[in-house]
Design a protein around this motif. Structure first.
Motif, PDB file in Angstrom:
ATOM      1  N   UNK A   1     -30.544  -7.513 -20.329  1.00  0.00           N
ATOM      2  CA  UNK A   1     -29.515  -8.505 -20.621  1.00  0.00           C
ATOM      3  C   UNK A   1     -28.844  -9.025 -19.363  1.00  0.00           C
ATOM      4  N   UNK A   2     -28.351 -10.272 -19.379  1.00  0.00           N
ATOM      5  CA  UNK A   2     -27.730 -10.859 -18.202  1.00  0.00           C
ATOM      6  C   UNK A   2     -26.505 -10.104 -17.702  1.00  0.00           C
ATOM      7  N   UNK A   3     -25.709  -9.528 -18.602  1.00  0.00           N
ATOM      8  CA  UNK A   3     -24.540  -8.766 -18.147  1.00  0.00           C
ATOM      9  C   UNK A   3     -24.977  -7.515 -17.387  1.00  0.00           C
TER      10      UNK A   3
ATOM     11  N   UNK B   1     -17.839  -9.683  -5.929  1.00  0.00           N
ATOM     12  CA  UNK B   1     -18.228  -9.423  -7.319  1.00  0.00           C
ATOM     13  C   UNK B   1     -19.364 -10.379  -7.695  1.00  0.00           C
ATOM     14  N   UNK B   2     -20.301  -9.883  -8.483  1.00  0.00           N
ATOM     15  CA  UNK B   2     -21.398 -10.722  -8.952  1.00  0.00           C
ATOM     16  C   UNK B   2     -20.872 -11.706  -9.990  1.00  0.00           C
ATOM     17  N   UNK B   3     -21.477 -12.883 -10.036  1.00  0.00           N
ATOM     18  CA  UNK B   3     -21.041 -13.906 -10.985  1.00  0.00           C
ATOM     19  C   UNK B   3     -22.246 -14.722 -11.454  1.00  0.00           C
ATOM     20  N   UNK B   4     -22.095 -15.318 -12.636  1.00  0.00           N
ATOM     21  CA  UNK B   4     -23.134 -16.183 -13.176  1.00  0.00           C
ATOM     22  C   UNK B   4     -23.041 -17.562 -12.536  1.00  0.00           C
ATOM     23  N   UNK B   5     -24.179 -18.252 -12.484  1.00  0.00           N
ATOM     24  CA  UNK B   5     -24.188 -19.648 -12.066  1.00  0.00           C
ATOM     25  C   UNK B   5     -23.516 -20.490 -13.137  1.00  0.00           C
ATOM     26  N   UNK B   6     -23.523 -21.797 -12.959  1.00  0.00           N
ATOM     27  CA  UNK B   6     -22.899 -22.681 -13.939  1.00  0.00           C
ATOM     28  C   UNK B   6     -23.824 -23.854 -14.270  1.00  0.00           C
TER      29      UNK B   6
ATOM     30  N   UNK C   1     -16.607 -33.626 -19.306  1.00  0.00           N
ATOM     31  CA  UNK C   1     -17.549 -32.715 -18.667  1.00  0.00           C
ATOM     32  C   UNK C   1     -16.857 -31.399 -18.357  1.00  0.00           C
ATOM     33  N   UNK C   2     -17.562 -30.297 -18.603  1.00  0.00           N
ATOM     34  CA  UNK C   2     -17.055 -28.952 -18.293  1.00  0.00           C
ATOM     35  C   UNK C   2     -18.139 -28.151 -17.612  1.00  0.00           C
ATOM     36  N   UNK C   3     -17.743 -27.310 -16.674  1.00  0.00           N
ATOM     37  CA  UNK C   3     -18.683 -26.348 -16.111  1.00  0.00           C
ATOM     38  C   UNK C   3     -18.567 -25.069 -16.926  1.00  0.00           C
ATOM     39  N   UNK C   4     -19.714 -24.586 -17.388  1.00  0.00           N
ATOM     40  CA  UNK C   4     -19.742 -23.358 -18.182  1.00  0.00           C
ATOM     41  C   UNK C   4     -20.721 -22.388 -17.546  1.00  0.00           C
ATOM     42  N   UNK C   5     -20.525 -21.077 -17.767  1.00  0.00           N
ATOM     43  CA  UNK C   5     -21.432 -20.094 -17.170  1.00  0.00           C
ATOM     44  C   UNK C   5     -22.873 -20.284 -17.647  1.00  0.00           C
ATOM     45  N   UNK C   6     -23.803 -20.088 -16.731  1.00  0.00           N
ATOM     46  CA  UNK C   6     -25.235 -20.104 -17.029  1.00  0.00           C
ATOM     47  C   UNK C   6     -25.766 -18.713 -16.707  1.00  0.00           C
ATOM     48  N   UNK C   7     -26.055 -17.943 -17.745  1.00  0.00           N
ATOM     49  CA  UNK C   7     -26.406 -16.534 -17.548  1.00  0.00           C
ATOM     50  C   UNK C   7     -27.827 -16.332 -17.036  1.00  0.00           C
ATOM     51  N   UNK C   8     -28.545 -17.402 -16.782  1.00  0.00           N
ATOM     52  CA  UNK C   8     -29.894 -17.289 -16.230  1.00  0.00           C
ATOM     53  C   UNK C   8     -29.919 -17.114 -14.724  1.00  0.00           C
TER      54      UNK C   8
END
Length: 157
Positions: A42-44, A77-82, A91-98
């Motif tokens: 899983x991405x998390x 800290x690790x973070x997801x892309x957007x 328009x909104x930036x949202x997390x991209x867990x890929x």
């Protein structure tokens, strides 16, 4: 020493690939492959593992201990892309867990790849070079036009 088993050129594995990425020769690493995880991870979990991997390679023991708690000092800290979600004019930036990122220079980059296999040549440390196909990043996502139904009124009103 482990035996390298080659797969036919058309084959390979789907996996999470975590690599060291850098800007400038001064930050280059001899072995860019940091980890390979099952594509079912899983991405998390990938995010947590990337953070721990980065810490284990760049922090002192005392810094790793501090970084363990949620409110502890951890500058990387690790973070997801957007991705950019477009909904009409908004328009909104949202997390991209890929995509998962962690660190500075060099930093870790985790993503799902396909057709991961042993390629030709070697990395600077002498280990066999790997090759893979990157998944495309969605970039901008257009929200579908959805007609929202009016809520039903309770009976008797």
């Amino acid at each position: 020493m482990c035996k390298i088993v080659s797969m036919p050129k058309r084959e390979g594995r789907s996996a999470w690939l975590i690599t060291w990425e850098w800007a400038g020769r001064h930050a280059a690493v001899d072995q860019p492959i940091a980890a390979i995880l099952s594509h079912q991870t899983g991405p998390d979990t990938v995010r947590v593992l990337a953070e721990r991997l980065y810490a284990s390679h760049t922090y002192t023991g005392a810094e790793m201990l501090q970084a363990l708690s949620r409110d502890g000092h951890n500058p990387y800290r690790a973070f997801f892309g957007t991705v950019v979600m477009v909904d009409g004019d908004h328009e909104d930036q949202v997390p991209y867990t890929g995509h998962v990122f962690c660190g500075h220079n060099p930093h870790l980059f985790a993503r799902q790849v396909t057709r991961l296999r042993v390629g030709t040549g070697a990395y600077p440390d002498g280990s066999p070079r790997l090759e893979w196909i990157e998944q495309s990043h969605p970039g901008r996502l257009q929200m579908p036009n959805v007609v929202h139904a009016a809520p039903l009124e309770p009976p008797g009103q």
